[in-house]
Design a protein around this motif. Sequence first.
Motif: not given
Length: 329
Positions: A212-213, A239-240, A5, A243, A9, A235
């Motif tokens: 995107t992340w 993120k998933r 993280h 991803g 994050s 979080l």
Amino acid sequence: MTRSHTPKSLAVLLRARMHPDSIPSPPPAPSPPASPEPDPSARPAAASSVRHWLHASIGAASPPPAALECFSDGYRSLDRGGRHEILRSLATDYDVPRARVRDLMRQYVSVSATGEGGGEQPGAEREEGGAASALYRMERGLRDALRPKYAGFLEAMNAQPGGLKLLAVIRADLLALLGEENAPVLRALDGYLKEKLVTWLSPAALALHQITWDDPASLLEKIVAYEAVHPIRNLIDLKRRLGVGRRCFGYFHPAIPGEPLIFIEVALLKDMATSIQEVLLDVPPIAECEAKCALFYSISSTQVNKVFKDYKYQGKYCASLSDKLAPTN
């Protein structure tokens, strides 16, 4: 929090005020700090100043950028009552100039009757040509007169930096006011502004970007805050969704940088899912090379009750995005 993280994050976590469960959409407004009772004369004075800049903008042949900026700053600082007061003034004081329209209509009818009655007289052909030219001039004048006075102001505000965002805010305030006062003059303003916003925010004016992340935390927190279909829990969930095996696309307007007007979430699957739980469950995604279908499982707008309120209108964006994902299917 694990080492994976990043500080970003943490920024997303804190700034979006995430909780273990779903978060509200849109995010709750922060509570104002305690302050003494406001002066009763403060709002009228503030509204009067904003009205002054409104008049200075509309009264000029070409609205001065400084006046538009002062109006924008002043309008944003007003409370709900002050904004409604400005909207009533905008709709009522700067409506279609009907007295001028009536005068032009009387002249138009008079010239039309003269032209029709002189067809059998000597030189009628020459007079008919002059009457036709006069009619065309009057028709152009009528078209200009039927345009509300606030039309030029709205167009100039759209060209002003940050103006398009303000117009979306004004539309939201106008819809709230219409819920209290369903007056014809307010409906006319809303209809005109809605038509303009649909044109200015048409799909041709927007740019499609994958989110995107690695994007800034300020952008990711908007995705968390405005997800309206399947709230993002934490979080890990965020993120998933950004991803492997997932896609998130946003439509951006150059006049509103860093904030998607609409964002769409997509899952790449081997087979068509039978329930949304199959998409949202925390299971390892399949390899993208094995995906055979792209499932659009969420579409959300950051402009709540402003522009993209109609999901039929949002469907246009899904259709254009389908073309982009076609090679993946």
